[in-house]
Design a protein around this motif. Structure first.
Motif, PDB file in Angstrom:
ATOM      1  N   MET A 143       4.736   4.907 -11.173  1.00 39.25           N
ATOM      2  CA  MET A 143       4.768   4.456  -9.949  1.00 39.25           C
ATOM      3  C   MET A 143       3.494   3.853  -9.098  1.00 39.25           C
ATOM      4  O   MET A 143       2.488   4.463  -9.421  1.00 39.25           O
ATOM      5  CB  MET A 143       5.139   5.997  -9.061  1.00 39.25           C
ATOM      6  N   LEU A 144       3.726   3.135  -8.379  1.00 41.14           N
ATOM      7  CA  LEU A 144       2.764   2.749  -7.504  1.00 41.14           C
ATOM      8  C   LEU A 144       3.054   2.696  -5.943  1.00 41.14           C
ATOM      9  O   LEU A 144       4.001   2.380  -5.277  1.00 41.14           O
ATOM     10  CB  LEU A 144       2.268   1.250  -7.572  1.00 41.14           C
ATOM     11  N   PHE A 145       2.169   3.929  -5.351  1.00 44.45           N
ATOM     12  CA  PHE A 145       2.769   4.544  -3.818  1.00 44.45           C
ATOM     13  C   PHE A 145       1.636   3.949  -3.147  1.00 44.45           C
ATOM     14  O   PHE A 145       0.628   4.142  -3.195  1.00 44.45           O
ATOM     15  CB  PHE A 145       2.876   5.791  -4.077  1.00 44.45           C
ATOM     16  N   LEU A 146       1.983   3.143  -2.012  1.00 42.51           N
ATOM     17  CA  LEU A 146       1.010   2.714  -1.026  1.00 42.51           C
ATOM     18  C   LEU A 146       1.549   2.912   0.340  1.00 42.51           C
ATOM     19  O   LEU A 146       2.928   2.492   0.822  1.00 42.51           O
ATOM     20  CB  LEU A 146       1.033   1.137  -1.077  1.00 42.51           C
ATOM     21  N   GLN A 147       0.731   3.440   1.392  1.00 43.35           N
ATOM     22  CA  GLN A 147       1.166   3.596   2.746  1.00 43.35           C
ATOM     23  C   GLN A 147       0.652   2.154   3.265  1.00 43.35           C
ATOM     24  O   GLN A 147      -0.357   1.560   3.266  1.00 43.35           O
ATOM     25  CB  GLN A 147       0.392   4.521   3.417  1.00 43.35           C
ATOM     26  N   THR A 148       1.713   1.590   4.119  1.00 39.90           N
ATOM     27  CA  THR A 148       1.544   0.221   4.758  1.00 39.90           C
ATOM     28  C   THR A 148       1.459   0.433   6.146  1.00 39.90           C
ATOM     29  O   THR A 148       0.859  -0.639   6.830  1.00 39.90           O
ATOM     30  CB  THR A 148       2.792  -0.740   4.248  1.00 39.90           C
TER      31      THR A 148
END
Length: 278
Positions: A143-148
């Motif tokens: 997974m690549l989890f990013l807050q945008t």
């Protein structure tokens, strides 16, 4: 025990094996942490004619069609909690560019991807989330989890610099999704006969995250699961599938239904917050 509780509270994870690397080198039995015996107790429908509703956003905006389409939206939210959204206004080029950059990221050597690896007790980054113990069963996925959003809270240190267009692409994609989500919230408020401003104000300080899951091929597919069954705790989730490999299933009336994404559609999942409010 204290470290496990802290990880649960902050959303962090223990470091785990990279599944993509494991899949490319492993030919024997799957490591026990990935084996999910509970899969055999769940029924999956083979009748693929049963599909989630399709909602045409353009018709929701046109007076001549709005009543019929609003009825479909009401049924989709009440009976399914899922629907496929077509004619949503996001340019095909924006979505396709996001797909292409995601694929290029996962083609990078593991060493380069690990430059964005998750840190202890944090959500953002590359790896797996919510692994809170060393004997917890694992998903067959990376997974690549990013807050945008909000923008000031972005942790750019975890935004890949390869491919070189990734950051700009994600920024554009994020902006376009916000427009769709805001429009959907107003339409759902109208559908529920509640004040649109009161409804949308709950999400005024929108917190948007982008989760990119990669599910490597597996030599023993009947023993693993890509993503542990769950409900989404937020307001709305928009799902996009990068390729044509079928994988998404939703549970309805105790049975799992495989979903066939329509070309160009977003799959919309009604989150727990809206379900509680509605």
């Amino acid at each position: 025990m204290a470290s496990e509780e802290l990880r649960r509270e902050l959303g962090g994870s223990f470091p785990v094996a990279n599944v993509q690397a494991l899949a490319s080198t492993y030919s024997g039995d799957i490591p026990l942490r990935f084996v999910r015996p509970e899969l055999h107790s769940e029924e999956v429908l083979v009748d693929e004619t049963l599909q989630i509703p399709t909602i045409d956003m353009r018709k929701l905006m046109v007076d001549d069609d709005v009543d019929d389409e609003m009825g479909k939206l009401h049924l989709a939210c009440k009976e399914w909690g899922f629907f496929q959204l077509i004619n949503h206004g996001v340019a095909e080029a924006v979505v396709e560019k996001m797909k292409a950059d995601v694929q290029e990221f996962f083609k990078l050597p593991l060493e380069q991807k690990n430059a964005y690896a998750k840190q202890p007790n944090a959500m953002d980054g590359y790896g797996q989330n919510l692994v809170v113990s060393e004997d917890q069963k694992l998903d067959w996925a990376d997974m690549l989890f990013l807050q945008t959003l909000p923008t000031p809270e972005r942790k750019r240190r975890f935004w890949p610099e390869e491919p070189t267009s990734f950051r700009e692409t994600l920024d554009k994609y994020s902006s376009e999704l916000v427009k769709v989500l805001n429009c959907l919230l107003k339409l759902m408020a109208k559908n529920l006969v509640v004040n649109p401003e009161q409804f949308t104000n709950m999400f005024e300080d929108v917190r948007q995250t982008v989760t990119i899951n990669y599910y490597p091929p597996c030599v023993q597919t009947s023993k693993v699961i890509g993503l542990t069954p769950h409900s989404d705790f937020g307001g709305l989730t928009l799902l996009v599938q990068v390729n044509e490999v079928q994988g998404l299933q939703i549970k309805r009336n105790g049975k799992w239904i495989p979903i066939r994404p329509l070309p160009g559609a977003f799959i919309v999942n009604i989150g727990d917050i809206i379900e509680l409010v509605a």
